[in-house]
Design a protein around this motif. Structure first.
Motif, PDB file in Angstrom:
ATOM      1  N   VAL A  39      -1.909   4.812  -1.426  1.00 28.02           N
ATOM      2  CA  VAL A  39      -3.509   4.684  -0.647  1.00 28.02           C
ATOM      3  C   VAL A  39      -4.395   4.977  -2.468  1.00 28.02           C
ATOM      4  O   VAL A  39      -3.996   5.605  -2.534  1.00 28.02           O
ATOM      5  CB  VAL A  39      -3.899   5.442  -0.050  1.00 28.02           C
ATOM      6  CG1 VAL A  39      -5.274   5.815   1.095  1.00 28.02           C
ATOM      7  CG2 VAL A  39      -2.351   5.570   1.076  1.00 28.02           C
ATOM      8  N   ARG A  40      -4.972   3.779  -2.096  1.00 26.79           N
ATOM      9  CA  ARG A  40      -6.175   4.143  -3.405  1.00 26.79           C
ATOM     10  C   ARG A  40      -7.617   4.960  -2.951  1.00 26.79           C
ATOM     11  O   ARG A  40      -8.139   5.146  -2.739  1.00 26.79           O
ATOM     12  CB  ARG A  40      -6.826   3.019  -4.344  1.00 26.79           C
ATOM     13  CG  ARG A  40      -5.859   2.548  -4.762  1.00 26.79           C
ATOM     14  CD  ARG A  40      -6.040   0.919  -5.703  1.00 26.79           C
ATOM     15  NE  ARG A  40      -6.487   1.214  -6.429  1.00 26.79           N
ATOM     16  CZ  ARG A  40      -6.301   1.066  -7.851  1.00 26.79           C
ATOM     17  NH1 ARG A  40      -4.977   1.196  -7.851  1.00 26.79           N
ATOM     18  NH2 ARG A  40      -7.370   1.210  -9.182  1.00 26.79           N
ATOM     19  N   ASP A  98      -9.302   2.052  -1.455  1.00 26.94           N
ATOM     20  CA  ASP A  98      -8.192   1.634   0.573  1.00 26.94           C
ATOM     21  C   ASP A  98      -9.761   2.961   0.681  1.00 26.94           C
ATOM     22  O   ASP A  98     -10.183   3.690   1.927  1.00 26.94           O
ATOM     23  CB  ASP A  98      -7.127   2.669   0.974  1.00 26.94           C
ATOM     24  CG  ASP A  98      -6.375   1.342   0.583  1.00 26.94           C
ATOM     25  OD1 ASP A  98      -6.021   0.236   0.692  1.00 26.94           O
ATOM     26  OD2 ASP A  98      -5.511   1.830  -0.402  1.00 26.94           O
ATOM     27  N   LEU A 144      -1.592   3.358   6.289  1.00 26.93           N
ATOM     28  CA  LEU A 144       0.074   3.345   6.259  1.00 26.93           C
ATOM     29  C   LEU A 144       0.936   2.882   7.078  1.00 26.93           C
ATOM     30  O   LEU A 144       0.344   3.577   8.366  1.00 26.93           O
ATOM     31  CB  LEU A 144       0.553   4.289   5.459  1.00 26.93           C
ATOM     32  CG  LEU A 144      -0.059   4.910   4.346  1.00 26.93           C
ATOM     33  CD1 LEU A 144       0.429   6.245   3.695  1.00 26.93           C
ATOM     34  CD2 LEU A 144       0.047   3.360   3.047  1.00 26.93           C
ATOM     35  N   ARG A 185       0.635  -1.679   0.790  1.00 25.28           N
ATOM     36  CA  ARG A 185      -0.132  -0.009  -0.450  1.00 25.28           C
ATOM     37  C   ARG A 185       0.562   1.348  -0.147  1.00 25.28           C
ATOM     38  O   ARG A 185       0.406   2.923  -0.926  1.00 25.28           O
ATOM     39  CB  ARG A 185      -1.094  -0.244   1.365  1.00 25.28           C
ATOM     40  CG  ARG A 185      -2.153   1.069   1.098  1.00 25.28           C
ATOM     41  CD  ARG A 185      -3.026   1.149   2.320  1.00 25.28           C
ATOM     42  NE  ARG A 185      -3.867  -0.176   1.994  1.00 25.28           N
ATOM     43  CZ  ARG A 185      -4.654  -1.069   3.859  1.00 25.28           C
ATOM     44  NH1 ARG A 185      -4.105   0.092   4.238  1.00 25.28           N
ATOM     45  NH2 ARG A 185      -4.988  -1.719   3.000  1.00 25.28           N
TER      46      ARG A 185
END
Length: 424
Positions: free
Chosen positions: A214-215, A295, A354, A209
C-alpha cells in the motif's frame, strides 16, 4: 521438452543442504550415472555420488520420482547434497557432462509442470507470488491462489458459460427456421447472475497492491517533519533531515511491513507556491504526482489544505509548535509519541484496500481477461439474435481458457515464467 534439465533448487550456497533437481526422460540415467543404480521410487537413500572418472563428489541423500505423478509431470530426481559451493559446482558440472542434460532456465521446472497439466496458469501466478512473498499477508494470499481458489472460481464461471451455450445451441436446433430469436426459459436470469459474479470479482482490491504494498505518501510544505516521520516509520535514516527548506528534492521510497501488512513509504519534496530553483520545482511536481498515485496520504501541512481523504498529521509535537484543531494523529519523530497509533491506523485502513484473507486476489492479466469476458456477457444480455448471443458466449469462454492457460501465446508464457528463479 526433449531435454532433461537440472538446477540448484534450494538457496544459494553456502548452506547446510543443497537440493539439486533433475527433470526429464534423462533423469533416471543421470541418477544411475552418478549414484550407480536407481533406488526404490519415493524412498530417500544415502548414496555416494561420483563423476564420469569415478571420483567421489559427495555422499548425498537421493530420491527417485518416476513420472508422471511428480511436481513437473516428468521423471524427477532430487540430490540432497552438502551445501558448500565447491560441492554444488562439482555435482552440477558432472550433470552437465552427461548426454542430453542441460542447465534449466528461469521458471522452467514450473513451466513444465504447467505444460504437463500439473498446475494451471492461475496456480502458477500464485506460486510466483508465494516465492516472492515477504510479509505474512502476502504469503497467505499467495497460498490461496496456489491452492487453486482462483482456478476453481474461473472454472465455475466457465462451466456456467458452457451450460448457457448449450441452451442456445438447443434453442437453435429446435427453433423454426423463421424464428430463431426466442431465448430459452431462465436464460436471462442465469446470464445476469454470472455477469454479477464477474463484476463482484472485478470490484475486489487488485493483487498488485498486495504484491507491491500500500503506497503511503508523506506530503506537506517544507520543514513540516515529513522526512523525520519517514525515517521514524521506516526505522532508518534514509531521508536527509535538515532545517533548510527544500532539502528533499526527489521522491524516496522504502518498503516496510506493519503487523504483516506490506506498505511502501514515500517521502516527497516540500510543496510551496514558489520554488527556489528549477530542481526544487521538479521535485514539487513529482510530489504532486505521488499524491495522485497514493493509496493513503499523510498530510503534514496546514489543516484542510491536503488532498481529499488525506489523514491529517500533527507532527513535531515535542516542539510545542501550534497544532491542528482536529488532527487524525499526533506524532513526534523524536519521542516516538503516537507512532504506534499511526502504524495501527495504517494497518486498519490498508485492510479496506487489500484483498481479504482467504479471498482470491486477481492479478492484472487475470482482471483484463475477466473484464473482456464481462463485456462479451453484456453483448449476450443485450442481443436477441441467438447466433450473436452464442458467439459472445464462445468469446467469453475463450477468455476464461486464456486465464487458465488453455489458450495462451508463447510470449505471455515467457513473461509469466520469467518471474521465477532458476531451479523453480
Amino acid at each position: 521438452m526433449g531435454d532433461t534439465i537440472f538446477a540448484l533448487s534450494s538457496g544459494a550456497p553456502p548452506a547446510a543442504i543443497a537440493i539439486v533437481r533433475v527433470s526429464g526422460k534423462g533423469a533416471a540415467p543421470a541418477l544411475k550415472a552418478l549414484a550407480g543404480s536407481l533406488p526404490e521410487p519415493r524412498r530417500t537413500v544415502l548414496r555416494a555420488l561420483r563423476d564420469g572418472e569415478g571420483e567421489l563428489l559427495d555422499r548425498a541423500l537421493v530420491i527417485w520420482f518416476p513420472g508422471p505423478d511428480t511436481a513437473t509431470g516428468e521423471d524427477l530426481v532430487e540430490l540432497h547434497c552438502h551445501g558448500g559451493r565447491a560441492v554444488v559446482r562439482a555435482v552440477e558440472d558432472a550433470l552437465a557432462k552427461l548426454p542430453g542434460l542441460r542447465r534449466a532456465e528461469a521458471g522452467e521446472f514450473t513451466r513444465r509442470a504447467f505444460e504437463n497439466g500439473r498446475i494451471d496458469l492461475a496456480e502458477a501466478d500464485g506460486l510466483a507470488d508465494l516465492l516472492a512473498a515477504e510479509t505474512e499477508l502476502q504469503r497467505r494470499a499467495a497460498q490461496v491462489a496456489f491452492g487453486g481458489a482462483t482456478s476453481r472460481m474461473v472454472e465455475g464461471w466457465r462451466d456456467d458459460v458452457l451450460a448457457l451455450s448449450a441452451l442456445i445451441e438447443a434453442a437453435l436446433d429446435f427453433s423454426d427456421e423463421d424464428d430463431v430469436s426466442e431465448l430459452p426459459e431462465g436464460f436471462t436470469q442465469r446470464l445476469e447472475a454470472l455477469g454479477g459474479a464477474l463484476e463482484e470479482a472485478l470490484a475486489r482490491p487488485p493483487a498488485e497492491r498486495l504484491r507491491q504494498g500500500v503506497r503511503v505518501v508523506l506530503a506537506g510544505p517544507p520543514n513540516s517533519g515529513k522526512s523525520s516521520l519517514f525515517n521514524a516509520l521506516a526505522r532508518d535514516g534514509v531521508a536527509i533531515v535538515s532545517d533548510i527548506p527544500g532539502t528533499t528534492r526527489d521522491v524516496i521510497e522504502r518498503p516496510v511491513a506493519f503487523s504483516g501488512v506490506p506498505f511502501v513509504l514515500v517521502d516527497t519534496a516540500g510543496i510551496r507556491e514558489a520554488a527556489s530553483d528549477a530542481v526544487e520545482g521538479e521535485g514539487i511536481g513529482r510530489a504532486r504526482e505521488q499524491m495522485d498515485r497514493a493509496d493513503i496520504v499523510l498530510w503534514l501541512g496546514p489543516e484542510g489544505n491536503g488532498p481529499p481523504h488525506a489523514l491529517e498529521i500533527q507532527s513535531m509535537t515535542d516542539t510545542g509548535a501550534p497544532g491542528k484543531k482536529t488532527p487524525d494523529y499526533l506524532v513526534s519523530s523524536v519521542t516516538g509519541l503516537g507512532l504506534g497509533e499511526l502504524e495501527a491506523g495504517l494497518v486498519e485502513r490498508a485492510g479496506l484496500l487489500l484483498p481479504k484473507p482467504g479471498e482470491a486476489a486477481l492479478a492484472d492479466r487475470q482482471r483484463r481477461l475477466i473484464h473482456y469476458a464481462r463485456v462479451e456477457l453484456e453483448v449476450a444480455e443485450e442481443e436477441c439474435d441467438l447466433l450473436i448471443v452464442g458467439e459472445a458466449l464462445r468469446r467469453a469462454r475463450i477468455a476464461f481458457d486464456r486465464l487458465l492457460g488453455r489458450a495462451s501465446t508463447e510470449e505471455m508464457l515467457d513473461a509469466l515464467f520469467g518471474r521465477f528463479c532458476i531451479g523453480k
